[in-house]
Design a protein around this motif. Sequence first.
Motif, PDB file in Angstrom:
ATOM      1  N   ASP A   1      -4.087 -13.508  -2.986  1.00 56.44           N
ATOM      2  CA  ASP A   1      -3.231 -12.148  -3.041  1.00 56.44           C
ATOM      3  C   ASP A   1      -3.037 -11.340  -1.681  1.00 56.44           C
ATOM      4  O   ASP A   1      -3.450  -9.955  -1.661  1.00 56.44           O
ATOM      5  N   ALA A   2      -3.100 -12.046  -0.690  1.00 62.86           N
ATOM      6  CA  ALA A   2      -2.949 -11.437   0.845  1.00 62.86           C
ATOM      7  C   ALA A   2      -1.745 -10.474   1.023  1.00 62.86           C
ATOM      8  O   ALA A   2      -0.532 -10.744   0.601  1.00 62.86           O
ATOM      9  N   VAL A   3      -2.059  -9.285   1.772  1.00 59.35           N
ATOM     10  CA  VAL A   3      -0.907  -8.363   1.630  1.00 59.35           C
ATOM     11  C   VAL A   3      -0.237  -8.233   3.249  1.00 59.35           C
ATOM     12  O   VAL A   3      -0.979  -8.350   4.097  1.00 59.35           O
ATOM     13  N   MET A   4       1.229  -8.374   3.098  1.00 60.62           N
ATOM     14  CA  MET A   4       1.790  -7.997   4.645  1.00 60.62           C
ATOM     15  C   MET A   4       2.136  -6.674   4.533  1.00 60.62           C
ATOM     16  O   MET A   4       2.584  -6.173   3.561  1.00 60.62           O
ATOM     17  N   GLY A   5       1.845  -5.943   5.503  1.00 63.10           N
ATOM     18  CA  GLY A   5       2.283  -4.605   5.668  1.00 63.10           C
ATOM     19  C   GLY A   5       3.888  -4.334   5.401  1.00 63.10           C
ATOM     20  O   GLY A   5       4.660  -5.190   6.089  1.00 63.10           O
ATOM     21  N   PHE A   6       4.223  -3.286   4.788  1.00 63.10           N
ATOM     22  CA  PHE A   6       5.370  -3.088   4.465  1.00 63.10           C
ATOM     23  C   PHE A   6       5.662  -1.543   4.383  1.00 63.10           C
ATOM     24  O   PHE A   6       4.963  -1.051   3.483  1.00 63.10           O
ATOM     25  N   ASP A   7       6.658  -0.970   5.198  1.00 62.80           N
ATOM     26  CA  ASP A   7       7.035   0.408   5.269  1.00 62.80           C
ATOM     27  C   ASP A   7       8.358   0.693   4.508  1.00 62.80           C
ATOM     28  O   ASP A   7       9.234   0.354   5.027  1.00 62.80           O
ATOM     29  N   PRO A   8       8.255   1.215   3.043  1.00 61.45           N
ATOM     30  CA  PRO A   8       9.292   1.250   2.390  1.00 61.45           C
ATOM     31  C   PRO A   8      10.509   2.176   3.030  1.00 61.45           C
ATOM     32  O   PRO A   8      11.686   2.124   2.833  1.00 61.45           O
ATOM     33  N   ALA A   9       9.761   3.288   3.701  1.00 59.08           N
ATOM     34  CA  ALA A   9      10.784   4.186   4.221  1.00 59.08           C
ATOM     35  C   ALA A   9      11.685   3.726   5.564  1.00 59.08           C
ATOM     36  O   ALA A   9      12.746   4.142   5.424  1.00 59.08           O
ATOM     37  N   HIS A  10      11.082   2.712   6.184  1.00 64.07           N
ATOM     38  CA  HIS A  10      11.670   2.129   7.369  1.00 64.07           C
ATOM     39  C   HIS A  10      12.078   0.950   6.921  1.00 64.07           C
ATOM     40  O   HIS A  10      12.867  -0.067   7.866  1.00 64.07           O
TER      41      HIS A  10
ATOM     42  N   SER B   1       1.988 -14.670   1.961  1.00 62.95           N
ATOM     43  CA  SER B   1       2.169 -16.074   1.753  1.00 62.95           C
ATOM     44  C   SER B   1       2.713 -16.875   2.593  1.00 62.95           C
ATOM     45  O   SER B   1       2.306 -17.802   3.384  1.00 62.95           O
ATOM     46  N   TRP B   2       4.123 -16.568   2.984  1.00 59.02           N
ATOM     47  CA  TRP B   2       4.916 -17.374   3.982  1.00 59.02           C
ATOM     48  C   TRP B   2       4.467 -17.167   5.230  1.00 59.02           C
ATOM     49  O   TRP B   2       4.300 -18.249   6.052  1.00 59.02           O
ATOM     50  N   TYR B   3       4.097 -15.941   5.807  1.00 60.75           N
ATOM     51  CA  TYR B   3       3.692 -15.579   7.244  1.00 60.75           C
ATOM     52  C   TYR B   3       2.261 -16.449   7.232  1.00 60.75           C
ATOM     53  O   TYR B   3       2.346 -17.143   8.088  1.00 60.75           O
ATOM     54  N   LEU B   4       1.484 -16.526   6.542  1.00 57.33           N
ATOM     55  CA  LEU B   4       0.141 -17.281   6.560  1.00 57.33           C
ATOM     56  C   LEU B   4       0.397 -18.811   6.515  1.00 57.33           C
ATOM     57  O   LEU B   4      -0.190 -19.528   7.410  1.00 57.33           O
ATOM     58  N   LYS B   5       1.327 -19.220   5.861  1.00 61.23           N
ATOM     59  CA  LYS B   5       1.510 -20.614   5.788  1.00 61.23           C
ATOM     60  C   LYS B   5       2.101 -20.941   7.331  1.00 61.23           C
ATOM     61  O   LYS B   5       1.902 -22.210   7.708  1.00 61.23           O
ATOM     62  N   GLN B   6       2.854 -20.404   7.824  1.00 62.50           N
ATOM     63  CA  GLN B   6       3.565 -20.617   9.107  1.00 62.50           C
ATOM     64  C   GLN B   6       2.477 -20.521  10.359  1.00 62.50           C
ATOM     65  O   GLN B   6       2.405 -21.215  11.041  1.00 62.50           O
ATOM     66  N   ARG B   7       1.621 -19.409   9.964  1.00 56.69           N
ATOM     67  CA  ARG B   7       0.589 -19.281  11.138  1.00 56.69           C
ATOM     68  C   ARG B   7      -0.635 -20.207  10.965  1.00 56.69           C
ATOM     69  O   ARG B   7      -1.034 -20.857  11.946  1.00 56.69           O
ATOM     70  N   LEU B   8      -1.114 -20.489   9.919  1.00 54.05           N
ATOM     71  CA  LEU B   8      -2.332 -21.437   9.622  1.00 54.05           C
ATOM     72  C   LEU B   8      -2.026 -23.033   9.161  1.00 54.05           C
ATOM     73  O   LEU B   8      -2.912 -23.639   9.147  1.00 54.05           O
ATOM     74  N   GLY B   9      -0.657 -23.011   8.759  1.00 55.53           N
ATOM     75  CA  GLY B   9      -0.603 -24.496   8.159  1.00 55.53           C
ATOM     76  C   GLY B   9      -1.146 -24.679   6.963  1.00 55.53           C
ATOM     77  O   GLY B   9      -1.433 -26.066   6.580  1.00 55.53           O
ATOM     78  N   ALA B  10      -1.853 -23.958   6.197  1.00 52.36           N
ATOM     79  CA  ALA B  10      -2.589 -23.945   5.004  1.00 52.36           C
ATOM     80  C   ALA B  10      -1.477 -24.188   3.848  1.00 52.36           C
ATOM     81  O   ALA B  10      -0.113 -23.897   3.933  1.00 52.36           O
TER      82      ALA B  10
END
Length: 309
Positions: free
Chosen positions: A49-58, A96-105
């Motif tokens: 359940d890793a979190v990617m930062g997201f700013d809903p205002a922007h 998930s998608w970011y980590l998959k691209q970065r780590l190849g896991a």
Amino acid sequence: MKEAELSPHKQSHSRGTGSADVVGFYDDDTGSIQYLVSDPQTGKGALIDAVMGFDPAHASIDPQGVSKIIEYARDTNIDISWILDTHPHADHLMASWYLKQRLGAVNAIGEKVRDIAELWRKLYHLPDAFRPERDFDRLFGDGETFKIGKLPVRVMLTPGHTLGSVTYVVGSDAAFVNDTFMQPDVGTARADFPGGSAGQLYDSLQSILALDDETRLFVGHDYGTDSRTEPAWESTVAEQHTSNAHIGGGTSKQNYVKQRDARDKTLALPDRMLHVLQMNLRAGRAPEPESDGKRYLKIPLNRFPKETA
């Protein structure tokens, strides 16, 4: 976007052979806990359940927080081989998608994400938008098993918060219980999102309570309480069974559903929900660029009207 807000981690040490090391990282913006779980014997690990930062205002995305967890894993010689999510989250953007691209896991989630995707295709009116088989490497069924290093992991279907939520039971004494239980002094998670059910959630809570009493339970969220300002995220089956604010001591299913439904009617939708679910059903991947090279989200209007007294 402001500097990523990632609170100092807390560690739950292995209890011996067959027991996982667990480090929890608290995301201040969403009250979410993301977990780095590892096998002390092999150094293999998983992010849950890793979190990617997201700013809903922007409507802006920032990987700084999860990048710090990657750095921690490298500094402590943990090789991340799995990227696991318990469900498509409504309150934070999945990494998930970011980590998959970065780590190849390998990235994975429960197989009922297919049913959740079908529900949200209709709500977004995007009939061809979501294909979980494309964006996740594994879609786990109830009872399916795999390994983190030498640690066995069992997947439990624990619906209620969503219709496809899963719990990962890792090794001999750790369970990552998503949005089912919260800390004992808080109670349990909401069950009013599309596809949710307080009755199903009650049954899921009981299935978790059937685990060994000393099983460590790691929850998906904590917001503190009036008397407890520091976030917390670990308890045991025995503690939840005895003192959970909603079901401790043997609350009946009928009474639980009544109080859960009443409480849920007072809760606002998460401010990120309509943004992030459109990406989380793609493992956190944004929609494809349009003709101008930019990516866009589609937000349904008046599908979730605010209740008024």
